[in-house]
Design an enzyme around this catalytic site. Sequence first.
Site, PDB file in Angstrom:
ATOM      1  CG  HIS A  72      -2.134  -0.846   1.063  1.00 39.61           C
ATOM      2  ND1 HIS A  72      -3.292  -0.632   1.762  1.00 39.61           N
ATOM      3  CD2 HIS A  72      -2.367  -1.900   0.252  1.00 39.61           C
ATOM      4  CE1 HIS A  72      -4.199  -1.528   1.402  1.00 39.61           C
ATOM      5  NE2 HIS A  72      -3.653  -2.320   0.499  1.00 39.61           N
ATOM      6  CE1 TYR A 201      -5.969   4.117  11.138  1.00 39.94           C
ATOM      7  CE2 TYR A 201      -5.363   4.255   8.816  1.00 39.94           C
ATOM      8  CZ  TYR A 201      -5.173   3.711  10.077  1.00 39.94           C
ATOM      9  OH  TYR A 201      -4.206   2.758  10.274  1.00 39.94           O
ATOM     10  N   PRO A 293      -4.238   0.551  18.710  1.00 38.49           N
ATOM     11  CG  PRO A 293      -6.192  -0.579  18.128  1.00 38.49           C
ATOM     12  CD  PRO A 293      -5.486   0.047  19.302  1.00 38.49           C
ATOM     13  CE  LYS A 297       3.898   3.416  13.461  1.00 43.33           C
ATOM     14  NZ  LYS A 297       3.980   2.840  12.147  1.00 43.33           N
ATOM     15  CE1 TYR A 384      -1.197   4.039   9.396  1.00 42.90           C
ATOM     16  CE2 TYR A 384      -0.222   3.046   7.443  1.00 42.90           C
ATOM     17  CZ  TYR A 384      -1.246   3.107   8.381  1.00 42.90           C
ATOM     18  OH  TYR A 384      -2.282   2.205   8.312  1.00 42.90           O
TER      19      TYR A 384
END
Length: 393
Positions: A72, A201, A293, A297, A384
């Site tokens: 991704h 998100y 979550p 990580k 990220y």
Amino acid sequence: MKTQVAIIGAGPSGLLLGQLLHKRGIDNVVLERRGPDYVLGRIRAGVLEHGFVDLMREAGVTEHMDREGHVHEGFSIMFNGRRERIDLKGLTGGHTVMIYGQTEVTRDLMAARAASGAPSFYEVEDVALHDIDSGHPRVTFRKDGRDVMLECDYIAGCDGFHGPSRQAIPRGAIREYERVYPFGWLGLLSDTHPVEEELIYVSHPRGFALCSMRSPTRSRYYVQVPLSEKVADWSDERFWDELRARLPADVAAKLETGPSLEKSIAPLRSFVVEPMQHGRLFLVGDAAHIVPPTGAKGLNLAASDVYTLYNLICKAYLDDQPEMLSRYSEICLRRIWKAERFSWWMTSVLHRFDHDPFSERIQQAEAAYCVSTVAARTSIAENYVGLPYERIE
């Protein structure tokens, strides 16, 4: 029984450490209180940082991941009626993440260990650590009704938050830092096509939501719920209706629904213990730290612990520098606290809290700022995909 490194816990971190050490000729034994099927049944994270992927390559365990994993290059954030894409690859000089479930990672590592012939003991009982302050630590356990003593040079505690490893450290020798959040994630796994190709998100007045996936035909969705909620009260139909309500209309219209394969509620917490080592014992992963979550990580931090411990153990055995192991905790904690900050930040910005009006406006302003400049987007992207591992020299 004797070995060089005793590894307690056959989750992905314990198995990855064992595989890496085995490839460098360092003997190790893995102990696990559960059976293999139970370990594989844990439904956990599926977003792997580029550093984790590289570590799997070093371990020689990427055949299935390369074939079945999905790279991704970005993800979307939705808030205040806006949708913004974070271009991970473009903002980080080419770094990406891999979508590949923890179950698959664990299965691949199990197969590699079985093929190597390195010893693993599942369904062991009464695991206890002894003499960790000495030069000759021991681990005792029961297997098939027989008492066993494992003598070793070092112990890697990869046995999670509730395992015996951290409990073996005298309480006065460590300090714990913790934050518990007033909500959890209700997650649903289904054999349905993901609503989009990248993660989404969502910050919504009804609460946070996340659209994730495990494969092109298996989806993982989450909605924020109060800690008082019970899984039994959430039918599949109720979950899908709530998720639709939190998604923009154009996304909700594409949502494919189906029977749940698994449903659970995960409470959110932040936890760190310092130091992460005591004598010849080294804590790895959830035994030493937990993150919400939101920032993906948890498993990735365990992998960076493995990277550090593996390289320091190699220094001890292969370069005759055992004193290097004293640096384990300080090296790990530098990266851990940065990941804790990022996970806390993502959680604080995207979830619904019982804020006063001023705090609500601050939260909205923070969300708007985080995507308004290239610098802010770059910070999100760098965290990220994973901050670089610290070189062991």
